[in-house]
Design an enzyme around this catalytic site. Structure first.
Site, PDB file in Angstrom:
ATOM      1  N   ASP A 187       0.848  -1.196   0.000  1.00  0.00           N
ATOM      2  CA  ASP A 187       0.000   0.000   0.000  1.00  0.00           C
ATOM      3  C   ASP A 187       0.879   1.240   0.000  1.00  0.00           C
ATOM      4  OD1 ASP A 187       0.873   0.310   2.595  1.00  0.00           O
ATOM      5  OD2 ASP A 187      -1.052  -0.144   3.525  1.00  0.00           O
ATOM      6  N   ASP A 226      -5.896   2.239  -0.951  1.00  0.00           N
ATOM      7  CA  ASP A 226      -4.550   2.362  -1.522  1.00  0.00           C
ATOM      8  C   ASP A 226      -3.799   1.039  -1.465  1.00  0.00           C
ATOM      9  OD1 ASP A 226      -4.481   2.522   1.300  1.00  0.00           O
ATOM     10  OD2 ASP A 226      -2.453   3.354   1.226  1.00  0.00           O
TER      11      ASP A 226
END
Length: 482
Positions: free
Chosen positions: A363, A406
């Site tokens: 991420d 994300d």
């Protein structure tokens, strides 16, 4: 709408002149009426009656404003027919017959056009197959009303006897029906192209997929269809078997060839030309006894053409739905569900052939701060850029998907933990060195890796990789942990 824009620019102002527009419509209606009278296979009954389609299209696009034009056309055609038949009817009889015919003809097709238009307006975005079905049904009902009323009007004014109504209205109905289903789309295309404001409600439903196709190929397909129709008709005329006429249904194959490979305008043009040729062949070869079979064939061709034109739209809609289910809309990598399904299959395959396979999670470090500082649009651009960098770095056999927010997932078939570590380091370096124009500082990512072992499932491997990702973030971010 296939309309020549240069022609519109040149002649548009003239066509929009108040008296030119009704005159053009009247000339089209009367010329098509005369063409229909040449195709009669018995008095007052044509193979198809194109003016019915013109009337339906006028009410569909332009509304009641053209009723006076239609009344003049109906009265004019009544006088013209009297001259052709040399019936010697009085002017008062012809005028009353023309007025009755105009009232019945116009009201019948106004009802059908109004039902079709209001049905689409009430439904907002009405699915095209439903709109086609409504059109085909109202065409049947409107033409029945026109045929019954029209033949009754002829009997009422003494043009025909009451006994002739029973034998006249059915061929009248079929002729009008074919005229509506074949001619309406062509006239609507012309009117909607020249007057887009009036025809806009139709264009939102019918958007052609094929807009460009070689003219030569279309002419070849059209010629093939017309030759097939001519050969079948010659066999019907000269072959003694009464069943040979049903081979005319094979025209559906040729017409579908055109429908699936040509523009909608060419498909409708092909339908109109085949209908015209059918009428001419019946007249030339004396096939009036088989006329009804030909007429129903044309109607079926028209119905198949309408629904056939919608098949490519269904395929495109299905492709869009499939893409939505398989692809993340923002980053264009695989969606979460599609990635997991593929990953499970790859894991089963790797175990079957005793090959290594690894799962990588990563991420964006401090992604919330990017959204809070620069806005979500910049955050979206960052995710899109990272997804593109990863896709360009991994192999074609590797798979990348977005888990959510994300967080991304990468599946590495054929890679053990050490090979996955090398790739993760390379990805970390690629992202850290990337230039993000909207940001004042570099973007980094943290990675967690899990090799899938014999007793592991996707869920257990994901949990291991996720724990490694958390450890990498606790250790200071911008790191790889396995």
């Amino acid at each position: 709408m296939a309309v020549n824009q240069e022609a519109l620019a040149k002649f548009g102002p003239l066509v929009r002149t108040g008296w030119i527009r009704p005159l053009i419509v009247a000339l089209i209606w009367l010329l098509l009426w005369r063409a229909a009278s040449l195709m009669e296979y018995e008095p007052h009954a044509s193979i198809w009656f194109p003016p019915a389609g013109v009337t339906f299209a006028i009410f569909l696009v332009l509304g009641w404003s053209y009723l006076p034009v239609l009344i003049v056309c109906c009265i004019g055609s009544t006088f013209w027919e009297n001259s052709l038949y040399q019936a010697q009817q009085s002017a008062s009889t012809l005028i009353s017959t023309g007025l009755l015919f105009a009232a019945i003809h116009s009201c019948s097709y106004w009802v059908g056009a109004t039902i079709l238009k209001r049905s689409s307006e009430r439904s907002g975005y009405l699915k095209v197959p439903h709109l086609i079905l409504i059109f085909l049904l109202v065409a049947v009902l409107s033409s029945i009303l026109a045929a019954l009323g029209g033949s009754a009007a002829l009997a009422l004014t003494g043009i025909i006897s009451n006994n002739e109504i029973a034998s006249l209205w059915v061929p009248w109905w079929i002729g009008d029906l074919i005229g509506v289903v074949v001619v309406t789309p062509i006239i609507v295309t012309l009117l909607g192209g020249i007057y887009p404001e009036e025809g806009r409600w139709l264009t939102q439903y019918f958007k052609p997929l094929i807009t460009n196709a070689p003219l030569g190929q279309f002419l070849l397909k059209l010629a093939t269809s017309m030759v097939m129709l001519t050969v079948i008709s010659l066999l019907v005329a000269y072959y003694p078997s009464s069943h040979i006429v049903f081979t005319v249904f094979f025209l559906g194959i040729a017409q579908m060839w055109i429908v699936f490979t040509e523009t909608a305008t060419r498909s409708f043009l092909s339908l109109a030309l085949l209908s015209t040729l059918t009428a001419l062949l019946i007249a030339w070869l004396g096939l009036s006894e088989k006329a009804m079979v030909y007429q129903f064939t044309i109607y079926l061709l028209a119905a198949n053409t309408y629904f056939g034109l919608w098949v490519p739209h269904i395929l495109v809609d299905n492709q869009k739905l499939r893409r939505l289910s398989e692809q993340d809309m923002l980053t264009e990598v695989e969606s979460r569900g599609y990635f997991i399904r593929n990953a499970k299959e790859e894991i089963v395959r790797a175990k079957r052939y005793n090959q290594p396979i690894s799962l990588l999670l990563f991420d964006v470090d401090n992604f919330k701060a990017i959204n809070d500082t620069y806005g979500h649009s910049v955050g979206d651009k960052v995710l899109t850029h990272i997804a593109r960098l990863v896709d360009e770095t991994i192999r074609a056999s590797d798979k990348v998907g977005r888990f959510g927010g994300d967080e991304f997932m990468v599946l590495l078939p054929g890679d053990d933990e050490q090979q996955a570590l090398l790739l993760a380091e390379r990805l970390r370096h690629v992202v850290a060195c990337a230039d993000f124009d909207e940001l004042d500082y570099p973007v980094t990512c943290s990675f967690g890796i899990a090799e899938v072992h014999e007793n592991d499932t996707f869920s257990s491997a994901f949990e291991q990789a996720d724990n490694c990702l958390l450890e990498a973030k606790r250790a200071g971010r911008n790191q790889v942990n396995a």
